[in-house]
Design a protein around this motif. Structure first.
Motif, PDB file in Angstrom:
ATOM      1  N   LEU A  39       0.825  -1.202   0.000  1.00  0.00           N
ATOM      2  CA  LEU A  39       0.000   0.000   0.000  1.00  0.00           C
ATOM      3  C   LEU A  39       0.861   1.254   0.000  1.00  0.00           C
ATOM      4  O   LEU A  39       0.581   2.228  -0.715  1.00  0.00           O
ATOM      5  N   ASP A  40       1.917   1.246   0.802  1.00  0.00           N
ATOM      6  CA  ASP A  40       2.840   2.383   0.838  1.00  0.00           C
ATOM      7  C   ASP A  40       3.509   2.573  -0.522  1.00  0.00           C
ATOM      8  O   ASP A  40       3.672   3.702  -0.994  1.00  0.00           O
ATOM      9  N   GLU A  41       3.896   1.462  -1.139  1.00  0.00           N
ATOM     10  CA  GLU A  41       4.549   1.531  -2.442  1.00  0.00           C
ATOM     11  C   GLU A  41       3.598   2.102  -3.492  1.00  0.00           C
ATOM     12  O   GLU A  41       3.998   2.942  -4.311  1.00  0.00           O
ATOM     13  N   TRP A  42       2.347   1.669  -3.466  1.00  0.00           N
ATOM     14  CA  TRP A  42       1.385   2.154  -4.458  1.00  0.00           C
ATOM     15  C   TRP A  42       1.161   3.666  -4.323  1.00  0.00           C
ATOM     16  O   TRP A  42       1.050   4.373  -5.320  1.00  0.00           O
ATOM     17  N   GLN A  43       1.100   4.134  -3.095  1.00  0.00           N
ATOM     18  CA  GLN A  43       0.861   5.562  -2.885  1.00  0.00           C
ATOM     19  C   GLN A  43       2.006   6.412  -3.414  1.00  0.00           C
ATOM     20  O   GLN A  43       1.791   7.493  -3.965  1.00  0.00           O
ATOM     21  N   SER A  44       3.229   5.931  -3.243  1.00  0.00           N
ATOM     22  CA  SER A  44       4.390   6.722  -3.674  1.00  0.00           C
ATOM     23  C   SER A  44       4.811   6.433  -5.112  1.00  0.00           C
ATOM     24  O   SER A  44       5.409   7.278  -5.771  1.00  0.00           O
ATOM     25  N   ASN A  45       4.478   5.245  -5.610  1.00  0.00           N
ATOM     26  CA  ASN A  45       4.945   4.847  -6.936  1.00  0.00           C
ATOM     27  C   ASN A  45       3.950   3.876  -7.575  1.00  0.00           C
ATOM     28  O   ASN A  45       4.175   2.663  -7.609  1.00  0.00           O
ATOM     29  N   PRO A  46       2.843   4.373  -8.099  1.00  0.00           N
ATOM     30  CA  PRO A  46       1.836   3.496  -8.718  1.00  0.00           C
ATOM     31  C   PRO A  46       2.432   2.651  -9.835  1.00  0.00           C
ATOM     32  O   PRO A  46       3.348   3.087 -10.537  1.00  0.00           O
ATOM     33  N   ALA A  47       1.891   1.443  -9.976  1.00  0.00           N
ATOM     34  CA  ALA A  47       2.444   0.491 -10.937  1.00  0.00           C
ATOM     35  C   ALA A  47       1.591   0.413 -12.203  1.00  0.00           C
ATOM     36  O   ALA A  47       0.424   0.795 -12.218  1.00  0.00           O
ATOM     37  N   ASP A  48       2.215  -0.100 -13.271  1.00  0.00           N
ATOM     38  CA  ASP A  48       1.518  -0.325 -14.538  1.00  0.00           C
ATOM     39  C   ASP A  48       0.892  -1.712 -14.598  1.00  0.00           C
ATOM     40  O   ASP A  48       0.088  -2.001 -15.489  1.00  0.00           O
ATOM     41  N   LEU A  49       1.300  -2.588 -13.673  1.00  0.00           N
ATOM     42  CA  LEU A  49       0.692  -3.915 -13.533  1.00  0.00           C
ATOM     43  C   LEU A  49       0.980  -4.386 -12.116  1.00  0.00           C
ATOM     44  O   LEU A  49       2.089  -4.180 -11.601  1.00  0.00           O
ATOM     45  N   VAL A  50      -0.010  -5.009 -11.482  1.00  0.00           N
ATOM     46  CA  VAL A  50       0.148  -5.490 -10.104  1.00  0.00           C
ATOM     47  C   VAL A  50      -0.143  -6.984 -10.067  1.00  0.00           C
ATOM     48  O   VAL A  50      -1.179  -7.440 -10.567  1.00  0.00           O
ATOM     49  N   ILE A  51       0.798  -7.732  -9.494  1.00  0.00           N
ATOM     50  CA  ILE A  51       0.634  -9.172  -9.286  1.00  0.00           C
ATOM     51  C   ILE A  51       0.536  -9.378  -7.790  1.00  0.00           C
ATOM     52  O   ILE A  51       1.456  -9.008  -7.037  1.00  0.00           O
ATOM     53  N   CYS A  52      -0.555  -9.961  -7.334  1.00  0.00           N
ATOM     54  CA  CYS A  52      -0.849  -9.962  -5.901  1.00  0.00           C
ATOM     55  C   CYS A  52      -1.294 -11.334  -5.415  1.00  0.00           C
ATOM     56  O   CYS A  52      -2.193 -11.942  -6.003  1.00  0.00           O
ATOM     57  N   THR A  73      -8.904   2.528 -12.558  1.00  0.00           N
ATOM     58  CA  THR A  73      -9.808   1.475 -13.042  1.00  0.00           C
ATOM     59  C   THR A  73      -9.239   0.704 -14.226  1.00  0.00           C
ATOM     60  O   THR A  73      -9.858  -0.246 -14.697  1.00  0.00           O
ATOM     61  N   GLN A  74      -8.048   1.105 -14.686  1.00  0.00           N
ATOM     62  CA  GLN A  74      -7.497   0.514 -15.899  1.00  0.00           C
ATOM     63  C   GLN A  74      -6.299  -0.399 -15.672  1.00  0.00           C
ATOM     64  O   GLN A  74      -6.062  -1.315 -16.458  1.00  0.00           O
ATOM     65  N   VAL A  75      -5.523  -0.165 -14.641  1.00  0.00           N
ATOM     66  CA  VAL A  75      -4.293  -0.935 -14.456  1.00  0.00           C
ATOM     67  C   VAL A  75      -4.625  -2.428 -14.328  1.00  0.00           C
ATOM     68  O   VAL A  75      -5.537  -2.816 -13.593  1.00  0.00           O
ATOM     69  N   PRO A  76      -3.921  -3.310 -15.059  1.00  0.00           N
ATOM     70  CA  PRO A  76      -4.180  -4.757 -14.960  1.00  0.00           C
ATOM     71  C   PRO A  76      -3.821  -5.293 -13.576  1.00  0.00           C
ATOM     72  O   PRO A  76      -2.764  -4.955 -13.020  1.00  0.00           O
ATOM     73  N   LEU A  77      -4.674  -6.109 -13.027  1.00  0.00           N
ATOM     74  CA  LEU A  77      -4.454  -6.744 -11.729  1.00  0.00           C
ATOM     75  C   LEU A  77      -4.445  -8.257 -11.912  1.00  0.00           C
ATOM     76  O   LEU A  77      -5.357  -8.811 -12.537  1.00  0.00           O
ATOM     77  N   VAL A  78      -3.417  -8.907 -11.385  1.00  0.00           N
ATOM     78  CA  VAL A  78      -3.293 -10.365 -11.478  1.00  0.00           C
ATOM     79  C   VAL A  78      -3.307 -10.933 -10.071  1.00  0.00           C
ATOM     80  O   VAL A  78      -2.509 -10.528  -9.222  1.00  0.00           O
ATOM     81  N   MET A  79      -4.195 -11.867  -9.814  1.00  0.00           N
ATOM     82  CA  MET A  79      -4.330 -12.470  -8.493  1.00  0.00           C
ATOM     83  C   MET A  79      -3.713 -13.863  -8.484  1.00  0.00           C
ATOM     84  O   MET A  79      -4.023 -14.697  -9.339  1.00  0.00           O
ATOM     85  N   ILE A  80      -2.823 -14.097  -7.514  1.00  0.00           N
ATOM     86  CA  ILE A  80      -2.219 -15.421  -7.314  1.00  0.00           C
ATOM     87  C   ILE A  80      -2.970 -16.097  -6.178  1.00  0.00           C
ATOM     88  O   ILE A  80      -3.101 -15.527  -5.094  1.00  0.00           O
ATOM     89  N   VAL A  97     -10.487  -8.177 -11.675  1.00  0.00           N
ATOM     90  CA  VAL A  97      -9.167  -8.820 -11.771  1.00  0.00           C
ATOM     91  C   VAL A  97      -8.956  -9.281 -13.209  1.00  0.00           C
ATOM     92  O   VAL A  97      -9.833  -9.913 -13.816  1.00  0.00           O
ATOM     93  N   SER A  98      -7.796  -8.960 -13.754  1.00  0.00           N
ATOM     94  CA  SER A  98      -7.515  -9.257 -15.166  1.00  0.00           C
ATOM     95  C   SER A  98      -7.235 -10.728 -15.406  1.00  0.00           C
ATOM     96  O   SER A  98      -7.548 -11.261 -16.472  1.00  0.00           O
ATOM     97  N   ALA A  99      -6.592 -11.391 -14.425  1.00  0.00           N
ATOM     98  CA  ALA A  99      -6.243 -12.806 -14.593  1.00  0.00           C
ATOM     99  C   ALA A  99      -5.999 -13.428 -13.232  1.00  0.00           C
ATOM    100  O   ALA A  99      -5.591 -12.741 -12.284  1.00  0.00           O
ATOM    101  N   PHE A 100      -6.260 -14.724 -13.130  1.00  0.00           N
ATOM    102  CA  PHE A 100      -5.972 -15.489 -11.928  1.00  0.00           C
ATOM    103  C   PHE A 100      -4.864 -16.490 -12.245  1.00  0.00           C
ATOM    104  O   PHE A 100      -4.911 -17.176 -13.272  1.00  0.00           O
ATOM    105  N   ILE A 101      -3.879 -16.561 -11.360  1.00  0.00           N
ATOM    106  CA  ILE A 101      -2.808 -17.550 -11.475  1.00  0.00           C
ATOM    107  C   ILE A 101      -2.969 -18.520 -10.316  1.00  0.00           C
ATOM    108  O   ILE A 101      -2.849 -18.138  -9.149  1.00  0.00           O
ATOM    109  N   SER A 102      -3.286 -19.765 -10.626  1.00  0.00           N
ATOM    110  CA  SER A 102      -3.518 -20.765  -9.590  1.00  0.00           C
ATOM    111  C   SER A 102      -2.206 -21.389  -9.144  1.00  0.00           C
ATOM    112  O   SER A 102      -1.364 -21.745  -9.964  1.00  0.00           O
TER     113      SER A 102
END
Length: 375
Positions: A39-52, A73-80, A97-102
């Motif tokens: 959360l701290d990282e996102w506030q100071s340096n937003p990402a172009d893609l997030v893998i979480c 609302t546009q940045v791709p989000l990938v959930m692991i 969520v843009s994609a799920f990685i199982s």
């Protein structure tokens, strides 16, 4: 381009980082292990893609994704996740969520998924500029996470082929027990907080494979194939690496023979013998990267680095991978024995290395034979 990875398993995080780097070499990648840090990282340096990852030590990763969606609302989000069932997907539907990685995931599928989601970059090759002008300075400035060892000739192709087949332990074991780089990474992962049960340290490849399971073990190994230094290309460096691998194989064989004669478990000794040249191999991997950057490297400078930097790099690798202390002691015994409280296993390692050096006097060899219990 900035990519954020939120994953508390350091080996999954490292593999994802290598996957992104292999697809977008110029990407800036930040790896976080807690929701708070992310959360701290996102506030100071937003990402172009997030893998979480879904489950983190300080709460669900959805907390991060909810914060992101309020601002972007546009940045791709990938959930692991290990729970990519229909109900779980519906649970986070509002986050788009843009994609799920199982888990455990397959590297080729993740490569394809992220390649589609990562922003396109210029077709120009990445810049290889570096501020330092000497190879010695280049070695000194490398972070521990950027250090690694190369694979032997042929192992790279075998590993890639193995990753395209249904996961199975036998084929991976056959490669891993001959490869210092794979052995070190499997042992590091198996002894990590995510997999260790707090009991005795995992000291050999067979134990590591049992602890990690086939899918995770294969992912740890495949992470090597994504590193540019994993396969040496320079003919001079290949020859020098072959010499190091040859010395390693000779020590493994001698250690196995002595262990049989002394009725000592050879498995942890094999691991130590396999890793006793990790510093030299690391220097050669870094030399490949240095030459890939367009720099010249004389044989004299390379020999100087092998002689003067190998020990320091080996120490950094052992610490970064948190290799078990008993294993480090066995590796160290190849070069010197402690003055007191020396175990037979350490004496055996020192005896084998001393014999192969061809420089020990008969009196010392006879003493080592007596100490290890051989006539």
């Amino acid at each position: 381009m900035h990519v954020m990875i939120l994953e508390d398993d350091v080996w999954i995080s490292d593999l994802l980082r290598q996957i992104v780097h292999s697809l977008r070499p110029q990407a800036q990648i930040s790896c976080k292990t807690s929701v708070t840090a992310a959360l701290d990282e996102w506030q100071s340096n937003p990402a172009d893609l997030v893998i979480c990852d879904w489950n983190l030590p300080d709460g669900p990763g959805t907390r991060l994704l909810e914060r992101i969606r309020k601002q972007d609302t546009q940045v791709p989000l990938v959930m692991i996740t290990g729970r990519a069932d229909r109900d779980s997907v519906l649970e986070v539907r509002s986050l788009r969520v843009s994609a799920f990685i199982s888990k455990p995931f397959q590297v080729p599928k993740v490569l394809d998924c992220l390649d589609r989601l990562l922003p396109a970059t210029s077709s120009l090759s990445p810049s290889f500029a570096t501020a330092v002008e000497r190879f010695a300075d280049f070695l000194a400035e490398q972070t521990s996470e950027n250090l690694d060892m190369p694979l032997q000739a042929g192992s790279f192709a075998r590993l890639v082929a193995l990753g395209k087949q249904p996961a199975e332990l036998r084929g991976l074991y056959e490669i891993a027990c001959e490869e210092p780089a794979i052995t070190a990474r499997l042992l590091a992962a198996a002894n990590g907080a995510q997999y260790s049960n707090g009991g005795s340290a995992c000291m050999n490849v067979h134990e590591a494979l049992q602890v990690l399971g086939v899918a995770t073990s294969l992912n740890v190994a495949l992470g090597l194939t994504l590193r540019p230094e994993a396969e040496l290309q320079d003919p001079e460096l290949i020859l020098m690496a072959q010499e190091q691998f040859g010395q390693t194989q000779s020590l493994c064989k001698r250690v196995a023979d002595l262990a049989t004669a002394c009725r000592i478990d050879p498995a942890p000794l094999h691991s130590a013998a396999l890793l006793h040249r990790m510093g030299e191999l690391c220097v050669l991997a870094q030399a490949q990267l240095w030459r890939d950057k367009g720099h010249s490297l004389s044989l004299e400078d390379l020999s100087h680095a092998l002689a003067n930097s190998s020990s320091e790099l080996a120490g950094r690798l052992k610490a970064h991978w948190r290799l078990p202390i008993p294993l480090r002691d066995l590796i160290g015994a190849c070069y010197a024995l402690p003055a007191i409280n020396t175990r037979r296993e350490a004496i055996l390692m020192h005896l084998a290395a001393t014999e192969l050096s061809g420089q020990a006097d008969p009196t010392k060899l006879a003493r080592l034979h007596r100490l290890v219990g051989l006539n």
